[in-house]
Scaffold this motif. Structure first.
Motif, PDB file in Angstrom:
ATOM      1  N   HIS A 145       6.528  11.219   4.019  1.00 37.35           N
ATOM      2  CA  HIS A 145       5.166  10.690   3.942  1.00 37.35           C
ATOM      3  C   HIS A 145       5.209   9.205   4.288  1.00 37.35           C
ATOM      4  CE1 HIS A 145       1.744   8.646   2.000  1.00 37.35           C
ATOM      5  NE2 HIS A 145       1.093   9.751   2.315  1.00 37.35           N
ATOM      6  N   THR A 146       4.321   8.789   5.183  1.00 41.24           N
ATOM      7  CA  THR A 146       4.244   7.374   5.516  1.00 41.24           C
ATOM      8  C   THR A 146       2.819   6.890   5.336  1.00 41.24           C
ATOM      9  OG1 THR A 146       4.623   5.713   7.217  1.00 41.24           O
ATOM     10  CG2 THR A 146       3.852   7.864   7.956  1.00 41.24           C
ATOM     11  N   GLY A 147       2.672   5.704   4.781  1.00 37.41           N
ATOM     12  CA  GLY A 147       1.344   5.118   4.617  1.00 37.41           C
ATOM     13  C   GLY A 147       1.131   3.975   5.575  1.00 37.41           C
ATOM     14  N   ARG A 148       2.188   3.251   5.884  1.00 34.05           N
ATOM     15  CA  ARG A 148       2.113   2.144   6.841  1.00 34.05           C
ATOM     16  C   ARG A 148       2.673   2.612   8.186  1.00 34.05           C
ATOM     17  NH1 ARG A 148       1.406  -3.406   6.170  1.00 34.05           N
ATOM     18  NH2 ARG A 148       1.515  -3.262   3.896  1.00 34.05           N
ATOM     19  N   HIS A 149       2.264   1.951   9.258  1.00 35.86           N
ATOM     20  CA  HIS A 149       2.744   2.264  10.604  1.00 35.86           C
ATOM     21  C   HIS A 149       2.391   3.701  11.015  1.00 35.86           C
ATOM     22  CE1 HIS A 149       4.936  -1.401   9.941  1.00 35.86           C
ATOM     23  NE2 HIS A 149       5.751  -0.853   9.076  1.00 35.86           N
ATOM     24  N   ALA A 150       1.250   4.200  10.537  1.00 37.45           N
ATOM     25  CA  ALA A 150       0.890   5.596  10.804  1.00 37.45           C
ATOM     26  C   ALA A 150       0.795   5.887  12.303  1.00 37.45           C
ATOM     27  CB  ALA A 150      -0.432   5.936  10.128  1.00 37.45           C
ATOM     28  N   ILE A 186     -13.453   6.007   6.278  1.00 40.48           N
ATOM     29  CA  ILE A 186     -12.376   6.914   5.879  1.00 40.48           C
ATOM     30  C   ILE A 186     -11.063   6.167   6.036  1.00 40.48           C
ATOM     31  CG2 ILE A 186     -12.166   7.924   8.213  1.00 40.48           C
ATOM     32  CD1 ILE A 186     -11.416  10.581   6.825  1.00 40.48           C
ATOM     33  N   ASN A 187     -10.186   6.336   5.068  1.00 38.71           N
ATOM     34  CA  ASN A 187      -8.831   5.782   5.128  1.00 38.71           C
ATOM     35  C   ASN A 187      -7.857   6.943   5.210  1.00 38.71           C
ATOM     36  OD1 ASN A 187      -9.554   2.929   4.659  1.00 38.71           O
ATOM     37  ND2 ASN A 187     -10.262   3.710   2.687  1.00 38.71           N
ATOM     38  N   MET A 188      -7.131   7.020   6.302  1.00 35.68           N
ATOM     39  CA  MET A 188      -6.191   8.129   6.503  1.00 35.68           C
ATOM     40  C   MET A 188      -4.867   7.835   5.793  1.00 35.68           C
ATOM     41  SD  MET A 188      -8.028  10.149   8.283  1.00 35.68           S
ATOM     42  CE  MET A 188      -8.388  10.889   9.880  1.00 35.68           C
ATOM     43  N   ARG A 189      -4.994   7.508   4.517  1.00 37.04           N
ATOM     44  CA  ARG A 189      -3.842   7.164   3.689  1.00 37.04           C
ATOM     45  C   ARG A 189      -4.297   7.217   2.236  1.00 37.04           C
ATOM     46  NH1 ARG A 189      -5.277   2.264   1.893  1.00 37.04           N
ATOM     47  NH2 ARG A 189      -6.662   1.018   3.207  1.00 37.04           N
ATOM     48  N   PRO A 190      -3.365   7.213   1.292  1.00 38.86           N
ATOM     49  CA  PRO A 190      -3.758   7.175  -0.112  1.00 38.86           C
ATOM     50  C   PRO A 190      -4.477   5.870  -0.453  1.00 38.86           C
ATOM     51  CG  PRO A 190      -1.456   7.834   0.130  1.00 38.86           C
ATOM     52  CD  PRO A 190      -1.906   7.338   1.468  1.00 38.86           C
ATOM     53  N   SER A 191      -5.458   5.952  -1.312  1.00 36.75           N
ATOM     54  CA  SER A 191      -6.173   4.756  -1.741  1.00 36.75           C
ATOM     55  C   SER A 191      -5.391   4.031  -2.827  1.00 36.75           C
ATOM     56  CB  SER A 191      -7.549   5.137  -2.295  1.00 36.75           C
ATOM     57  OG  SER A 191      -7.406   5.788  -3.556  1.00 36.75           O
ATOM     58  N   GLY A 192      -5.807   2.801  -3.101  1.00 34.93           N
ATOM     59  CA  GLY A 192      -5.175   2.050  -4.179  1.00 34.93           C
ATOM     60  C   GLY A 192      -5.452   2.640  -5.546  1.00 34.93           C
ATOM     61  N   LYS A 244      13.682  17.952  -1.262  1.00 35.85           N
ATOM     62  CA  LYS A 244      13.746  16.507  -1.035  1.00 35.85           C
ATOM     63  C   LYS A 244      12.568  16.001  -0.219  1.00 35.85           C
ATOM     64  CE  LYS A 244      18.799  16.731  -1.246  1.00 35.85           C
ATOM     65  NZ  LYS A 244      20.069  16.448  -0.551  1.00 35.85           N
ATOM     66  N   ILE A 245      11.860  15.025  -0.795  1.00 33.46           N
ATOM     67  CA  ILE A 245      10.727  14.401  -0.123  1.00 33.46           C
ATOM     68  C   ILE A 245      10.984  12.904  -0.039  1.00 33.46           C
ATOM     69  CG2 ILE A 245       9.400  14.179  -2.288  1.00 33.46           C
ATOM     70  CD1 ILE A 245       6.866  14.666  -0.538  1.00 33.46           C
ATOM     71  N   TRP A 246      10.604  12.307   1.090  1.00 37.27           N
ATOM     72  CA  TRP A 246      10.855  10.890   1.349  1.00 37.27           C
ATOM     73  C   TRP A 246       9.514  10.166   1.489  1.00 37.27           C
ATOM     74  CZ3 TRP A 246      13.834   9.028   6.362  1.00 37.27           C
ATOM     75  CH2 TRP A 246      14.008   7.635   6.308  1.00 37.27           C
ATOM     76  N   LEU A 247       9.280   9.199   0.616  1.00 34.25           N
ATOM     77  CA  LEU A 247       8.081   8.371   0.663  1.00 34.25           C
ATOM     78  C   LEU A 247       8.450   7.036   1.293  1.00 34.25           C
ATOM     79  CD1 LEU A 247       6.846   9.091  -2.969  1.00 34.25           C
ATOM     80  CD2 LEU A 247       6.206  10.299  -0.873  1.00 34.25           C
ATOM     81  N   MET A 248       8.033   6.844   2.533  1.00 35.77           N
ATOM     82  CA  MET A 248       8.343   5.604   3.231  1.00 35.77           C
ATOM     83  C   MET A 248       7.290   4.550   2.903  1.00 35.77           C
ATOM     84  SD  MET A 248       9.971   6.900   6.850  1.00 35.77           S
ATOM     85  CE  MET A 248      10.709   5.274   7.111  1.00 35.77           C
ATOM     86  N   GLU A 249       7.529   3.318   3.362  1.00 31.80           N
ATOM     87  CA  GLU A 249       6.671   2.194   2.990  1.00 31.80           C
ATOM     88  C   GLU A 249       5.194   2.525   3.186  1.00 31.80           C
ATOM     89  OE1 GLU A 249       5.803  -2.472   4.227  1.00 31.80           O
ATOM     90  OE2 GLU A 249       7.563  -1.446   5.038  1.00 31.80           O
ATOM     91  N   GLY A 250       4.392   2.220   2.176  1.00 29.49           N
ATOM     92  CA  GLY A 250       2.957   2.459   2.257  1.00 29.49           C
ATOM     93  C   GLY A 250       2.177   1.168   2.120  1.00 29.49           C
ATOM     94  N   LEU A 251       0.854   1.294   2.230  1.00 29.62           N
ATOM     95  CA  LEU A 251      -0.009   0.129   2.057  1.00 29.62           C
ATOM     96  C   LEU A 251      -0.341  -0.099   0.597  1.00 29.62           C
ATOM     97  CD1 LEU A 251      -2.334   0.765   5.103  1.00 29.62           C
ATOM     98  CD2 LEU A 251      -0.874  -1.218   4.785  1.00 29.62           C
TER      99      LEU A 251
END
Length: 352
Positions: free
Chosen positions: A79-84, A286-292, A4-11
């Motif tokens: 995994h979180t993309g927002r509020h890192a 550098i963006n410490m998150r997935p790109s669009g 089980k993997i949880w993808l929380m709100e991202g950008l």
């Protein structure tokens, strides 16, 4: 056994990440359950997951929401993309629950450094990594003086906010364009310097800007899967006009990986470079998150979100990721298109 993997709100890219993980799990016949959450009713995203949750808007409820969800559903990875920054600051409170947390880095200081484009440029320069020269601007008067001084010789100039995402606030100064250019062709991002300065001088306060030379390009956007600074898989997107060319070698590709290593990148991240007039790539940010555009990289045969999920769930080793990325890559050319999807106002997969 279900993993089980949880993808929380991202950008951005939450849909593409879910699709990538689903595809990889199906390809390798792994029983992976995807939990996805958002603070808003983003049903076009959440409906793709196996289970959907609505995150609390109140930051004071966030930690309890995470801990109770992890316990209730036996989540193994988040995994979180927002509020890192918030998540990284609370890593010590979250990970004892049994869920491994990915924020883009293992250090709040590195997240701060990545967010400040001027500080980032200075840090890269101190490491002898080629980077676009960057000057911080804190007032309209300072910007007017710098433009007159020509700090980068005869190279054209551009500005953007010191902190920001999606390229918002980027403008290239171009004395050849019409005074109406910013209104009639805003997507070109070109404006006469004097008109930009007049607008800046008319506001009560301004956010700090970074002044840089505008380089001819092309620009590269390199999407990566990294673990504590070690790059396991990467795909570069060379942007030329409406087309993007997927590559896994070259100077820009190597420079981006060196940057990710220096920043201790951890997770799905992105580095951008741009070539100077001599064809040499220089670091932009550098963006410490997935790109669009991380979903585009799947056309190369390398599924970065899928590999990320398998690593977080302990289903493959680092060496397997390295081997798979090298073996599966095929050069490709892609073009982004606008799309539309059906929106169901009711989530049939929502859990509490």
């Amino acid at each position: 056994m279900s993993h089980k993997i949880w993808l929380m709100e991202g950008l951005s890219s939450q849909r593409d990440i879910i699709n990538g993980i689903t595809s990889t799990a199906k390809k390798h016949n792994y029983n992976v359950s995807i939990y996805a959450s958002h603070r808003q009713s983003r049903n076009e995203i959440l409906s793709l997951a196996d289970h959907a949750l609505i995150e609390p808007n109140d930051i004071n409820q966030r930690l309890e929401f995470i801990l109770s969800t992890v316990k209730k559903y036996a989540i193994q990875a988040i995994h979180t993309g927002r509020h890192a920054h918030w998540f990284e600051a609370h890593r010590a409170a979250i990970e004892p629950s049994g869920a491994h947390l990915t924020t883009g880095a293992r250090d709040v200081a590195m997240l701060d450094l990545a967010d400040d484009k001027v500080a980032f440029a200075h840090h890269m320069k101190s490491l002898n990594l080629p980077v676009v020269p960057s000057l911080r601007v804190d007032s309209p008067v300072q910007l007017r003086e710098l433009i007159a001084r020509k700090p980068f010789g005869d190279l054209p100039l551009c500005v953007k906010p010191v902190t920001g995402i999606y390229g918002m606030g980027f403008w290239q100064f171009d004395e050849s364009v019409s005074p109406m250019a910013a209104f009639t062709h805003p997507d070109a991002r070109r404006v006469k310097a004097e008109y930009y300065l007049q607008a800046l001088e008319a506001v009560d306060s301004m956010e700090p800007l970074v002044l840089m030379p505008y380089l001819p390009g092309p620009e590269y956007s390199v999407d990566m899967l990294a673990e504590n600074g070690k790059v396991l898989a990467a795909v570069a997107r060379r942007k030329e006009g409406a087309l993007q060319y997927l590559e896994n070698s070259g100077e820009a590709f190597e420079l981006a990986q060196a940057c990710a290593a220096a920043m201790g990148a951890d997770g799905l991240i992105n580095v951008q470079t741009r070539n100077d007039a001599s064809g040499k790539p220089l670091l932009l940010e550098i963006n410490m998150r997935p790109s669009g555009g991380i979903g585009y990289t799947r056309f190369s045969g390398v599924n970065l979100p899928g590999l990320f999920a398998l690593r977080q769930l302990g289903l493959i080793s680092q060496q397997q990721v390295l081997d798979d990325a090298r073996r599966d890559f095929t050069p490709a050319t892609v073009r982004a298109l606008s799309d539309v999807v059906a929106y169901n106002p009711v989530l049939s997969n929502q859990v509490q």
